[in-house]
Design a protein around this motif. Structure first.
Motif, PDB file in Angstrom:
ATOM      1  N   LYS A 929      43.193 -15.785 -25.295  1.00 22.74           N
ATOM      2  CA  LYS A 929      44.334 -14.729 -25.003  1.00 22.74           C
ATOM      3  C   LYS A 929      44.555 -14.526 -23.328  1.00 22.74           C
ATOM      4  N   ARG A 930      45.880 -14.350 -23.094  1.00 22.78           N
ATOM      5  CA  ARG A 930      46.275 -13.939 -21.696  1.00 22.78           C
ATOM      6  C   ARG A 930      47.251 -12.876 -21.760  1.00 22.78           C
ATOM      7  N   CYS A 931      47.071 -12.193 -20.516  1.00 21.69           N
ATOM      8  CA  CYS A 931      47.935 -10.952 -20.204  1.00 21.69           C
ATOM      9  C   CYS A 931      49.625 -11.762 -20.120  1.00 21.69           C
ATOM     10  N   ALA A 932      50.536 -10.876 -20.822  1.00 14.96           N
ATOM     11  CA  ALA A 932      51.999 -11.620 -21.193  1.00 14.96           C
ATOM     12  C   ALA A 932      52.491 -11.391 -19.732  1.00 14.96           C
ATOM     13  N   SER A 933      52.151 -10.521 -18.508  1.00 14.04           N
ATOM     14  CA  SER A 933      52.574 -10.120 -17.431  1.00 14.04           C
ATOM     15  C   SER A 933      52.358 -10.912 -16.416  1.00 14.04           C
ATOM     16  N   CYS A 934      50.665 -11.022 -16.128  1.00 12.84           N
ATOM     17  CA  CYS A 934      50.307 -11.747 -15.002  1.00 12.84           C
ATOM     18  C   CYS A 934      49.434 -13.015 -15.528  1.00 12.84           C
ATOM     19  N   GLY A 935      49.422 -13.203 -16.877  1.00 13.24           N
ATOM     20  CA  GLY A 935      48.645 -14.374 -17.188  1.00 13.24           C
ATOM     21  C   GLY A 935      47.357 -14.434 -17.049  1.00 13.24           C
ATOM     22  N   ARG A 936      46.472 -13.399 -16.904  1.00 13.33           N
ATOM     23  CA  ARG A 936      45.113 -13.310 -16.746  1.00 13.33           C
ATOM     24  C   ARG A 936      44.434 -13.265 -17.873  1.00 13.33           C
ATOM     25  N   VAL A 937      43.222 -13.957 -18.006  1.00  9.43           N
ATOM     26  CA  VAL A 937      42.494 -14.166 -19.218  1.00  9.43           C
ATOM     27  C   VAL A 937      42.320 -12.926 -19.811  1.00  9.43           C
ATOM     28  N   LEU A 938      42.320 -12.339 -21.057  1.00  7.13           N
ATOM     29  CA  LEU A 938      41.925 -11.191 -21.664  1.00  7.13           C
ATOM     30  C   LEU A 938      40.649 -11.072 -22.254  1.00  7.13           C
ATOM     31  N   PRO A 939      40.096  -9.894 -22.190  1.00  9.67           N
ATOM     32  CA  PRO A 939      38.480  -9.963 -23.208  1.00  9.67           C
ATOM     33  C   PRO A 939      38.806 -10.352 -24.577  1.00  9.67           C
TER      34      PRO A 939
END
Length: 958
Positions: A929-939
């Motif tokens: 799963k990634r952040c919809a804004s910055c693309g960072r991997v989510l926990p």
């Protein structure tokens, strides 16, 4: 303009080139492409700290130059800027520390005292920036500052002198310095005013007029003044003074009391002047007081009590006072008063009363009622006379349209008319209720007739052949050998059916029997594989024709009888199968319901209970995700969580298979096979594994213990824990099965559920036939809805048979237009709503329905993505598979077969896409799963679309 790539190394260089020594994440996000950065926020901040970059919240700073306390102070006035970046992606120029060393050498070489004094003054400032006039005491300061600027020791702007290695000039900084100078000026002015005052004691008016808000706050905060308060019996109750710090408190209190005494005397004189206006009449219930104030109060009314005394609205009374009709005066407290004699006169004399009543504002609705006309007619009458339609007064309409001459008579007429209207309305409502009750009785009678007709058509499961039919109910825990024993009996019989809840399980039995050399057909909604000479068929239970003959029918997962959506298929198979022998398999919780169903039709049966072939136990301590042993199934309850766990485990060096509902069955089969043969160590799956899917696992580890059931998120039931956890431990491959979790809270919950006996299944479900729906009026969606509401079950079975949940069918039927239903006919329309249309493929179902009505060929499913490179691509590919399954189902259904000539082509394309999905999963596709804004991997356990940083960043105000 495209953003430049970002890295932790670049971050370290940026903060070393910023004069203020820090940057906000918001600025970095605006100027650089941070989506491609891998790792969590914690890992990025840890890596940055190794490069002497501090991190607090969303702020990065140069730890070698500034502390976090320095940054907090600078954030009040500084606005750092991103340094210039070269085309190669590096920061241009030397660092601030290098420039500071050069500046120090230049300062050491200075010999002019004025230049040295100017530098010392600037360096000693907190912000590194001073007003230009701050250097006015230095001779020829303009020339001095210009020379220092030429040597790059300081910088000049129109109004400021600043150190460019400590601060960047910005509107925020100039506003901060301007505000501080204004505060300093206010303080000096306040001190001057305070010290120059003659008495040093300020009453409330003086305090508020001589000092502004900022000055008053500073004087109180710095304890330059203190407050003296005295109370009075008249408003305002509290009077206060502020005394200067050097004034003795006793002297100040004596001064305040003398002023208070003068104020009370002046107040009493004001009340005395009003006695002549009040007259001699005393209000009822009042007593004449000793003071002038009490005498005035006893001989006068305030407006509200006066209006109550007369019996008219206060607003009308105030209007009469404003027009001079009622004499009134204001007392020293600022309250409006009317002499008691005047109030008594207006209350007792009809003519005077009517003068005030003329100011009463009437409601247009009340006027219409009093005149006996409609409100719109009254509007027109008022408009014709030029009277406001919303603020008509009694004085304007008195004696018009046959209205009475006085307001009292108008009120009587209005009350009588309203009473008559209410009585008429009550009679009309009673009549309406009678009609509604009569209509409801007719509807109930019609429903009763329909219910009796439907009950008459309810399947008669009693038949003569039941005496010769042999039924064995074989119940027990998972991994107790029930399915193996049933299949052996099916093989011995030589013909019949194996009915599975899933395509995958039907395919597993089909494949296993054919591998043993026993010819077996495969029948699912999407495909049919006919093997020459086969007398046995492995099928999904919905495809079973209860009228078909065969030596033996095996019904697996009997607890599905209690499923509101699909339980009807198990009910139909159990009660309608005509095979000579039938084997019913399931958990012990399904026994009461199966027995009641069979007893209801007089069907003899035998019961046999099986036990697990190897023991199943709860783990004593939680497992760790990184240290999971091989041959472990990890259970999650959403597609996204399964995919995220797969990627995380693979990054830990583990080989992983996945199984979840939306995955094409053949891909699930290959993933399960790789786990079964040891190619993968871990299988991450949803609760689909609880449906009898055979996986050789030693342990089942629950990653989560709550699931979304289509309506709400709820904890797992004891039945679900037993069904899913029972997959652990395969006979011949392990000595025991283990149920576990990843934390103590979940493990304790699972232990509690595991130790409970699952609640017995109480209800089976049925669906309507086309002939049932033909008895009902209306469109198809309304017929399905009404069939559910009628609950047309025979009284003898109503306690354990219910109508199925037809929500999905009703939703599909609602998508059909009336003319489309008519063109299709009831039978075809009902069949069309049976199609396996998932939420993500309903748009395609609508396309197909429109094509069938028009007599056109079924449209091809949407094109799949060209590459399967992300989780989004995988979702789109699964959607295409769902649409292809829908095409294949329609093309195999006799009513719609002519519209699907491309069955073979679509089937091959579907299998090719399934192969691509399998290969993508095999190649360790990143599905985190990634952040919809910055693309960072989510926990893993993050429940939102945005990461914490982007969420907070959106709240910032530039």
């Amino acid at each position: 303009m495209a953003k430049k790539p970002f890295s932790v190394d670049l971050l370290a260089e940026l903060v070393k080139h910023v004069p203020e020594g820090y940057l906000e994440w918001r600025q970095i996000h605006e100027h650089f492409d941070v989506k491609k950065m891998n790792g969590s926020w914690k890992s990025i901040s840890t890596e940055a700290s190794q490069r002497e970059v501090g991190c607090k919240g969303l702020t990065f700073f140069d730890a070698s130059r500034v502390s976090w306390r320095d940054v907090c102070q600078k954030q009040k006035w500084a606005r750092p800027q991103i340094p210039a970046i070269t085309s190669g992606g590096t920061v241009a120029g030397p660092t601030i520390q290098e420039l500071a060393q050069m500046r120090k050498h230049r300062i050491d070489e200075l010999t002019c005292p004025d230049e040295i004094q100017a530098i010392l003054r600037l360096d000693q400032s907190d912000e590194g920036c001073l007003w230009l006039e701050s250097f006015g005491d230095i001779p020829n300061y303009h020339s001095v500052l210009m020379r220092l600027q030429e040597q790059n020791i300081l910088a000049l702007s129109e109004k400021f002198v600043f150190d460019p290695l400590r601060v960047t000039i910005s509107t925020k900084l100039t506003a901060f310095l301007t505000r501080r100078r204004r505060e300093e000026q206010d303080v000096s002015e306040a001190i001057a005013t305070l010290t120059s005052h003659v008495t040093g004691i300020f009453n409330e008016d003086q305090w508020n007029s001589l000092f502004n808000d900022r000055q008053r706050h500073w004087l109180i905060h710095q304890k330059q003044v203190s407050k003296i308060s005295l109370t009075t019996t008249f408003p305002p109750r509290e009077h206060w003074w502020m005394r200067r710090g050097d004034i003795d408190e006793k002297i100040a209190l004596q001064y305040a009391k003398s002023q208070m005494k003068a104020l009370v005397q002046a107040r009493e004189e004001q009340w005395k002047k009003l006695l002549d206006l009040c007259g001699e009449t005393i209000r009822p219930g009042a007593k004449a007081g000793k003071t002038n104030r009490m005498q005035v109060v006893s001989r006068s009314y305030r407006t509200q009590p006066a209006a109550r005394r007369i019996g008219l609205p206060e607003k009308a009374f105030l209007a009469a006072i404003e027009q001079g009709i009622v004499p009134a005066f204001r007392d020293p407290d600022g309250l409006l008063r009317i002499p008691a004699s005047t109030v008594d006169a207006f209350a007792t004399h009809e003519e005077l009363y009517e003068k005030i009543a003329g100011f009463i504002i009437l409601k247009t609705r009340d006027l219409a009622v009093a005149c006996g006309v409609h409100r719109s007619s009254m509007y027109r009458r008022l408009q014709k006379l030029g009277i406001s339609t919303t603020r008509a007064s009694w004085g304007e309409v008195r004696e018009r349209w046959e209205l009475p001459a006085t307001y009292v008579l108008y009120q009587k007429v209005l009350d009588d008319n309203w009473r008559a209207i209410q009585q008429a309305r009550k009679a009309a409502e009673e009549e309406r209720q009678k009609l509604l009750l009569a209509q409801k009785a007719r509807e109930e009678a019609e429903k009763s007739v329909l219910r009796e007709q439907l009950i008459a058509t309810f399947p008669d499961w009693r038949r003569e052949q039941r005496a010769n039919q042999r039924i064995k109910v074989l119940l027990g825990e998972a991994n107790s050998g029930k399915t193996w024993a049933a299949l052996e009996r099916l093989i011995a019989t030589g013909s019949g059916w194996y009915l599975a809840p899933l395509r995958l399980l039907a395919y597993e039995i089909y494949d296993a029997l054919n591998r043993r050399g026993i010819a077996c057909n495969l029948l699912t909604g999407e495909e049919e594989v006919v093997v020459r000479g086969a007398q046995i068929t492995a099928a999904t239970i919905e495809m079973f024709d209860a009228r078909s003959r065969g030596g033996c029918v095996v019904i697996d997962e009997a607890h599905m009888l209690g499923d509101p959506d699909r339980g009807w298929a198990w009910t139909r198979a159990l009660m309608g199968a005509r095979a000579e022998e039938m084997l019913v398999l399931g958990p012990l919780a399904s026994r009461p319901l199966v027995e009641r169903l069979l007893y209801a039709v007089g069907q003899p049966f035998t019961f046999e209970q099986s036990s697990r072939l190897i023991p199943l136990r709860m783990a004593t301590t939680p497992y760790k995700l990184r240290d999971l042993p091989a041959r472990t199934i990890v259970v999650a309850f959403s597609r996204g969580m399964v995919l995220a766990l797969k990627t995380d485990l693979e990054q830990m060096g583990r080989k992983v298979s996945i199984v979840y509902g939306a995955l094409p069955p053949e891909v699930r089969r290959r993933q399960a096979d790789r786990f079964a043969c040891g190619e993968t160590e871990i299988c991450v799956a949803t609760d689909a594994i609880g449906m009898g899917l055979n996986l050789p696992a030693d342990a089942v580890c629950f990653y989560e213990t709550k699931k979304y059931d289509g309506k709400r998120v709820r904890p797992l039931t004891a039945m679900e824990v037993h069904q899913i956890g029972g997959r652990a431990g395969r006979f011949g491959l392990a000595e025991q099965g283990i149920i576990t979790a990843l934390n103590k809270v979940d493990l304790d919950f699972l232990r509690q559920q595991f130790e409970q006996t699952p609640s017995p299944i109480r209800q089976a479900y049925v669906t309507p036939s086309v002939s049932d729906l033909a008895l009902l009026p209306g469109r198809l969606a309304a017929r399905l809805r009404q069939w559910c509401e009628l609950e047309s079950i025979p009284a003898s079975m109503r306690s354990f048979i219910k109508t199925a949940d037809l929500g999905d069918r009703i939703e599909l039927a609602s998508m059909l237009q009336p003319e489309e239903e008519a063109d299709l006919g009831l039978g075809a329309a009902v069949k069309l709503t049976h199609a396996p249309a998932r939420p993500e493929s309903r748009f395609y179902w609508r396309w197909c329905a429109r094509a069938i009505v028009k007599g056109d060929r079924l449209p091809s499913p949407p094109d799949p993505p060209k590459d399967l490179a992300s989780s989004d691509d995988l979702v789109r590919a699964e959607q295409v598979i769902a649409c292809a399954d829908l095409y294949l189902w329609l093309a195999r259904t006799p009513e719609f077969r002519p519209f699907g000539p491309c069955y073979g082509e679509i089937r091959r394309a579907r299998y090719a896409l399934a192969e691509r999905i399998d290969q993508a999963l095999l190649s360790r596709l990143d599905t985190r799963k990634r952040c919809a804004s910055c693309g960072r991997v989510l926990p893993l356990r993050h429940h939102y679309r945005l990461c914490e940083n982007c969420y907070q960043d959106r709240g910032y105000d530039d």
